[in-house]
Design an enzyme around this catalytic site. Structure first.
Site, PDB file in Angstrom:
ATOM      1  N   TYR A  53      -5.086  15.418  -3.601  1.00  0.00           N
ATOM      2  CA  TYR A  53      -5.408  14.131  -4.228  1.00  0.00           C
ATOM      3  C   TYR A  53      -4.793  12.978  -3.441  1.00  0.00           C
ATOM      4  O   TYR A  53      -5.488  12.043  -3.025  1.00  0.00           O
ATOM      5  CB  TYR A  53      -4.911  14.102  -5.681  1.00  0.00           C
ATOM      6  CG  TYR A  53      -4.828  12.704  -6.263  1.00  0.00           C
ATOM      7  CD1 TYR A  53      -5.976  11.931  -6.455  1.00  0.00           C
ATOM      8  CD2 TYR A  53      -3.595  12.134  -6.612  1.00  0.00           C
ATOM      9  CE1 TYR A  53      -5.903  10.639  -6.970  1.00  0.00           C
ATOM     10  CE2 TYR A  53      -3.519  10.844  -7.130  1.00  0.00           C
ATOM     11  CZ  TYR A  53      -4.668  10.100  -7.302  1.00  0.00           C
ATOM     12  OH  TYR A  53      -4.597   8.821  -7.804  1.00  0.00           O
ATOM     13  N   LYS A 110      -6.540   9.921  -1.231  1.00  0.00           N
ATOM     14  CA  LYS A 110      -6.329   8.496  -1.523  1.00  0.00           C
ATOM     15  C   LYS A 110      -5.740   7.795  -0.292  1.00  0.00           C
ATOM     16  O   LYS A 110      -6.109   6.665   0.028  1.00  0.00           O
ATOM     17  CB  LYS A 110      -5.397   8.305  -2.729  1.00  0.00           C
ATOM     18  CG  LYS A 110      -5.985   8.700  -4.070  1.00  0.00           C
ATOM     19  CD  LYS A 110      -7.204   7.875  -4.479  1.00  0.00           C
ATOM     20  CE  LYS A 110      -6.841   6.443  -4.839  1.00  0.00           C
ATOM     21  NZ  LYS A 110      -8.029   5.707  -5.380  1.00  0.00           N
ATOM     22  N   THR A 119      -2.690   4.463  -5.258  1.00  0.00           N
ATOM     23  CA  THR A 119      -1.595   5.085  -5.997  1.00  0.00           C
ATOM     24  C   THR A 119      -0.303   5.122  -5.185  1.00  0.00           C
ATOM     25  O   THR A 119      -0.356   5.127  -3.947  1.00  0.00           O
ATOM     26  CB  THR A 119      -2.007   6.531  -6.377  1.00  0.00           C
ATOM     27  OG1 THR A 119      -0.865   7.264  -6.761  1.00  0.00           O
ATOM     28  CG2 THR A 119      -2.641   7.265  -5.200  1.00  0.00           C
ATOM     29  N   ASP A 120       0.811   5.227  -5.881  1.00  0.00           N
ATOM     30  CA  ASP A 120       2.103   5.372  -5.185  1.00  0.00           C
ATOM     31  C   ASP A 120       2.240   6.764  -4.555  1.00  0.00           C
ATOM     32  O   ASP A 120       3.116   6.983  -3.713  1.00  0.00           O
ATOM     33  CB  ASP A 120       3.281   5.114  -6.144  1.00  0.00           C
ATOM     34  CG  ASP A 120       3.348   6.053  -7.347  1.00  0.00           C
ATOM     35  OD1 ASP A 120       2.435   6.885  -7.537  1.00  0.00           O
ATOM     36  OD2 ASP A 120       4.329   5.941  -8.116  1.00  0.00           O
ATOM     37  N   GLU A 121       1.345   7.701  -4.966  1.00  0.00           N
ATOM     38  CA  GLU A 121       1.496   9.084  -4.497  1.00  0.00           C
ATOM     39  C   GLU A 121       1.228   9.213  -2.995  1.00  0.00           C
ATOM     40  O   GLU A 121       1.613  10.204  -2.385  1.00  0.00           O
ATOM     41  CB  GLU A 121       0.595  10.019  -5.313  1.00  0.00           C
ATOM     42  CG  GLU A 121       0.906   9.895  -6.795  1.00  0.00           C
ATOM     43  CD  GLU A 121       0.297  10.966  -7.682  1.00  0.00           C
ATOM     44  OE1 GLU A 121       0.004  12.061  -7.185  1.00  0.00           O
ATOM     45  OE2 GLU A 121       0.151  10.694  -8.885  1.00  0.00           O
TER      46      GLU A 121
HETATM   47  P1  NAD Z   1     -10.141   8.605 -14.088  1.00  0.00           P
HETATM   48  O1  NAD Z   1     -10.243   9.963 -13.493  1.00  0.00           O
HETATM   49  O2  NAD Z   1      -9.801   8.449 -15.532  1.00  0.00           O
HETATM   50  O3  NAD Z   1     -11.523   7.823 -13.878  1.00  0.00           O
HETATM   51  C1  NAD Z   1     -12.235   7.859 -12.672  1.00  0.00           C
HETATM   52  C2  NAD Z   1     -13.624   7.273 -12.932  1.00  0.00           C
HETATM   53  O4  NAD Z   1     -14.339   7.271 -11.679  1.00  0.00           O
HETATM   54  C3  NAD Z   1     -14.460   8.085 -13.916  1.00  0.00           C
HETATM   55  O5  NAD Z   1     -15.117   7.225 -14.815  1.00  0.00           O
HETATM   56  C4  NAD Z   1     -15.467   8.810 -13.026  1.00  0.00           C
HETATM   57  O6  NAD Z   1     -16.696   9.084 -13.679  1.00  0.00           O
HETATM   58  C5  NAD Z   1     -15.642   7.801 -11.908  1.00  0.00           C
HETATM   59  N1  NAD Z   1     -16.098   8.419 -10.650  1.00  0.00           N
HETATM   60  C6  NAD Z   1     -15.618   9.548 -10.065  1.00  0.00           C
HETATM   61  N2  NAD Z   1     -16.287   9.794  -8.928  1.00  0.00           N
HETATM   62  C7  NAD Z   1     -17.191   8.786  -8.782  1.00  0.00           C
HETATM   63  C8  NAD Z   1     -18.159   8.476  -7.795  1.00  0.00           C
HETATM   64  N3  NAD Z   1     -18.351   9.262  -6.730  1.00  0.00           N
HETATM   65  N4  NAD Z   1     -18.903   7.360  -7.950  1.00  0.00           N
HETATM   66  C9  NAD Z   1     -18.740   6.566  -9.043  1.00  0.00           C
HETATM   67  N5  NAD Z   1     -17.839   6.823 -10.004  1.00  0.00           N
HETATM   68  C10 NAD Z   1     -17.072   7.920  -9.870  1.00  0.00           C
HETATM   69  O7  NAD Z   1      -9.117   7.847 -13.152  1.00  0.00           O
HETATM   70  P2  NAD Z   1      -8.065   6.688 -13.515  1.00  0.00           P
HETATM   71  O8  NAD Z   1      -6.813   7.307 -13.970  1.00  0.00           O
HETATM   72  O9  NAD Z   1      -8.733   5.663 -14.361  1.00  0.00           O
HETATM   73  O10 NAD Z   1      -7.804   6.088 -12.065  1.00  0.00           O
HETATM   74  C11 NAD Z   1      -8.616   5.040 -11.546  1.00  0.00           C
HETATM   75  C12 NAD Z   1      -8.148   4.699 -10.148  1.00  0.00           C
HETATM   76  O11 NAD Z   1      -6.780   4.304 -10.178  1.00  0.00           O
HETATM   77  C13 NAD Z   1      -8.222   5.886  -9.172  1.00  0.00           C
HETATM   78  O12 NAD Z   1      -8.650   5.391  -7.921  1.00  0.00           O
HETATM   79  C14 NAD Z   1      -6.795   6.387  -9.093  1.00  0.00           C
HETATM   80  O13 NAD Z   1      -6.530   6.983  -7.840  1.00  0.00           O
HETATM   81  C15 NAD Z   1      -6.019   5.096  -9.275  1.00  0.00           C
HETATM   82  N6  NAD Z   1      -4.677   5.238  -9.880  1.00  0.00           N
HETATM   83  C16 NAD Z   1      -4.520   5.935 -11.040  1.00  0.00           C
HETATM   84  C17 NAD Z   1      -3.243   6.009 -11.614  1.00  0.00           C
HETATM   85  C18 NAD Z   1      -3.020   6.734 -12.920  1.00  0.00           C
HETATM   86  O14 NAD Z   1      -1.860   6.880 -13.350  1.00  0.00           O
HETATM   87  N7  NAD Z   1      -4.043   7.199 -13.619  1.00  0.00           N
HETATM   88  C19 NAD Z   1      -2.163   5.394 -10.999  1.00  0.00           C
HETATM   89  C20 NAD Z   1      -2.372   4.677  -9.810  1.00  0.00           C
HETATM   90  C21 NAD Z   1      -3.648   4.597  -9.262  1.00  0.00           C
HETATM   91  P1  TYD Z   2       0.189  13.841 -14.357  1.00  0.00           P
HETATM   92  O1  TYD Z   2       0.012  13.121 -15.653  1.00  0.00           O
HETATM   93  O2  TYD Z   2      -0.793  14.904 -13.986  1.00  0.00           O
HETATM   94  O3  TYD Z   2       0.268  12.715 -13.222  1.00  0.00           O
HETATM   95  P2  TYD Z   2       0.712  12.846 -11.654  1.00  0.00           P
HETATM   96  O4  TYD Z   2       0.683  14.271 -11.259  1.00  0.00           O
HETATM   97  O5  TYD Z   2      -0.360  12.050 -10.986  1.00  0.00           O
HETATM   98  O6  TYD Z   2       2.066  12.217 -11.562  1.00  0.00           O
HETATM   99  O7  TYD Z   2       1.627  14.495 -14.344  1.00  0.00           O
HETATM  100  C1  TYD Z   2       2.793  13.699 -14.554  1.00  0.00           C
HETATM  101  C2  TYD Z   2       3.979  14.608 -14.382  1.00  0.00           C
HETATM  102  O8  TYD Z   2       3.987  15.564 -15.454  1.00  0.00           O
HETATM  103  C3  TYD Z   2       3.950  15.422 -13.093  1.00  0.00           C
HETATM  104  O9  TYD Z   2       5.275  15.548 -12.580  1.00  0.00           O
HETATM  105  C4  TYD Z   2       3.437  16.779 -13.521  1.00  0.00           C
HETATM  106  C5  TYD Z   2       3.940  16.907 -14.952  1.00  0.00           C
HETATM  107  N1  TYD Z   2       3.086  17.688 -15.872  1.00  0.00           N
HETATM  108  C6  TYD Z   2       3.654  18.695 -16.655  1.00  0.00           C
HETATM  109  O10 TYD Z   2       4.870  18.957 -16.592  1.00  0.00           O
HETATM  110  N2  TYD Z   2       2.837  19.395 -17.507  1.00  0.00           N
HETATM  111  C7  TYD Z   2       1.508  19.163 -17.592  1.00  0.00           C
HETATM  112  O11 TYD Z   2       0.807  19.881 -18.381  1.00  0.00           O
HETATM  113  C8  TYD Z   2       0.939  18.123 -16.802  1.00  0.00           C
HETATM  114  C9  TYD Z   2      -0.535  17.822 -16.871  1.00  0.00           C
HETATM  115  C10 TYD Z   2       1.769  17.389 -15.956  1.00  0.00           C
END
Ligand code: NAD
Ligand code: TYD
Length: 361
Positions: free
Chosen positions: A161, A165, A135-137
């Site tokens: 988080y 990561k 992630t960019d975070e």
């Molecule tokens: P998500 O929370 O929707 O899904 C995570 C999945 O991993 C779930 O299916 C969960 O059951 C599985 N999981 C959790 N712990 C596990 C373990 N110990 N063993 C096997 N499986 C396990 O997450 P997402 O949003 O789909 O993100 C997927 C990946 O992409 C993550 O690594 C996250 O850090 C990264 N990412 C997410 C975003 C975003 O905006 N959602 C952006 C950049 C990177």
């Molecule tokens: P989120 O979707 O949780 O992603 P991330 O924290 O990984 O960026 O949140 C996106 C942005 O929205 C973040 O700045 C937090 C804000 N946010 C709210 O303002 N209200 C909410 O209920 C949630 C879940 C997030």
């Protein structure tokens, strides 16, 4: 023989989209290892449940014996590691699961892969890939006028988080540097699209709007995120897997920075036209400013020019087209939403938003 890859976390939001796309494109067999936490959902994979090219395995990336067996049994040529705890707010409430899966779990996964990879032939070792989805975070927060994150930006994670990561990214880097494991890392901005669990901003707002609940905005709503449609992220991962330089990091982003309040108002406008409220008022009336997130990062922005210039990737969707597709998907898949918002989900939103002065039960 067709190519096999091992995907971890393929029942979650991005992982499921990746698996569905991979199979739709006929790119080979997928062994999908997922622990099915609250965020993992087999309903995301209904479309491929009878596809012989999809093998679902219920298990933990931290179970080294299981991962070793899967590697021996299926002989994949790559792993794409999505599995993680992914929600910042949950990491603030309870960081332990994040350390366990994102740090310890990734370590065990790397160890299982290293043992397997070491005994392959030279040719197979060279062709092997461990792609770590991050992630960019991990780069921390940007000032409003600062340049977007490049791959050289120093790591400065601010939440449990992002710290977990960042730790996993460092382990992946070390396994390449020390053991020569052919790793690739992608650091992507905020994704949105189908199958997004409604604890994150965009699906939460769509769901709350349609169910007549407040649309909670943390603090001022002026925090900025870069948004990328999920299938564009999946395409970037495929491209990096195919042509990325071993040991390298690639930033992935949508060139689409928006303040949270703008994202929410956009969603309200789209819903006003697609599914007007019965009283004729705008969904924007439901916006509610609530107590801010602890340590809330002000701004993320990704410079994805390396991926564009070196590997030719760019997003296919603009925010306008992606967000409309997303709203359409949620409107058409209310059963999915109803199923994932029962049980544990209700407990989470009731507790989390009550602490910020809002009733969302
Ligand atoms: P998500 O929370 O929707 O899904 C995570 C999945 O991993 C779930 O299916 C969960 O059951 C599985 N999981 C959790 N712990 C596990 C373990 N110990 N063993 C096997 N499986 C396990 O997450 P997402 O949003 O789909 O993100 C997927 C990946 O992409 C993550 O690594 C996250 O850090 C990264 N990412 C997410 C975003 C975003 O905006 N959602 C952006 C950049 C990177
Ligand atoms: P989120 O979707 O949780 O992603 P991330 O924290 O990984 O960026 O949140 C996106 C942005 O929205 C973040 O700045 C937090 C804000 N946010 C709210 O303002 N209200 C909410 O209920 C949630 C879940 C997030």
């Amino acid at each position: 023989m067709t190519k096999t890859i091992l995907v971890t976390g393929g029942a979650g939001f991005i992982g499921a989209n990746f698996v569905l796309e991979w199979l739709r494109l006929g790119l080979g067999r997928v062994v999908n290892l997922d622990k099915l936490t609250y965020a993992g959902n087999l309903e995301n994979l209904t479309a491929v449940q009878h596809n012989p090219q999809h093998v679902f395995v219920h298990g933990d990336i931290g179970d080294q014996a299981l991962v070793s067996k899967l590697l021996q049994d299926y002989q994949p040529s790559a792993i794409v590691n999505f599995a993680a705890e992914s929600h910042v707010d949950r990491s603030i409430h309870g960081p332990e699961d994040f350390i366990q899966t994102n740090v310890v779990g990734t370590f065990h996964l790397l160890e299982a892969v290293r043992a397997y990879w070491t005994q392959l032939s030279t040719v197979d070792r060279q062709a092997w890939r461990f792609l770590h989805v991050s992630t960019d975070e991990v780069y921390g927060s940007l000032m409003p006028d600062a340049a977007a994150f490049t791959e050289q930006h120093a790591y400065a994670p601010n939440s449990p988080y992002s710290a977990s990561k960042a730790a996993s990214d460092h382990l992946v880097r070390a396994y390449h540097h020390t053991y020569g494991l052919p790793t690739l890392t992608t650091n992507c901005s905020n994704n949105y699209g189908p199958h997004h669990f409604p604890e994150k901003l965009i699906p939460l707002v769509i769901h709350n709007a349609l169910t007549g609940k407040p649309l909670p905005i943390y603090g001022s709503g002026q925090q900025i995120r870069d948004w990328l449609y999920v299938t564009d992220h999946c395409a970037a991962i495929r491209r990096v897997l195919e042509a990325g330089k071993v040991g390298e990091v690639y930033n992935v982003g949508g060139w689409n920075e928006m303040a949270n309040i703008e994202v929410v108002k956009t969603l309200c406008r789209i819903l006003d036209s697609k599914k007007p409220r019965s009283d004729g008022k705008s969904y924007a009336e439901q916006i509610s400013f609530v107590e801010d997130r602890l340590g809330h990062d002000q701004r993320y922005a990704i410079d994805a020019s390396k991926l564009h210039q070196e590997l030719g990737w760019k997003p296919a969707e603009s925010f306008d087209t992606g967000i409309e597709k997303t709203v359409d998907w949620y409107l058409a898949n209310q059963d999915w939403v109803n199923n994932v918002t029962s049980g544990d989900y209700r407990h989470w939103v009731a507790k989390h938003y009550a602490e910020r002065g809002e009733e969302l039960a």
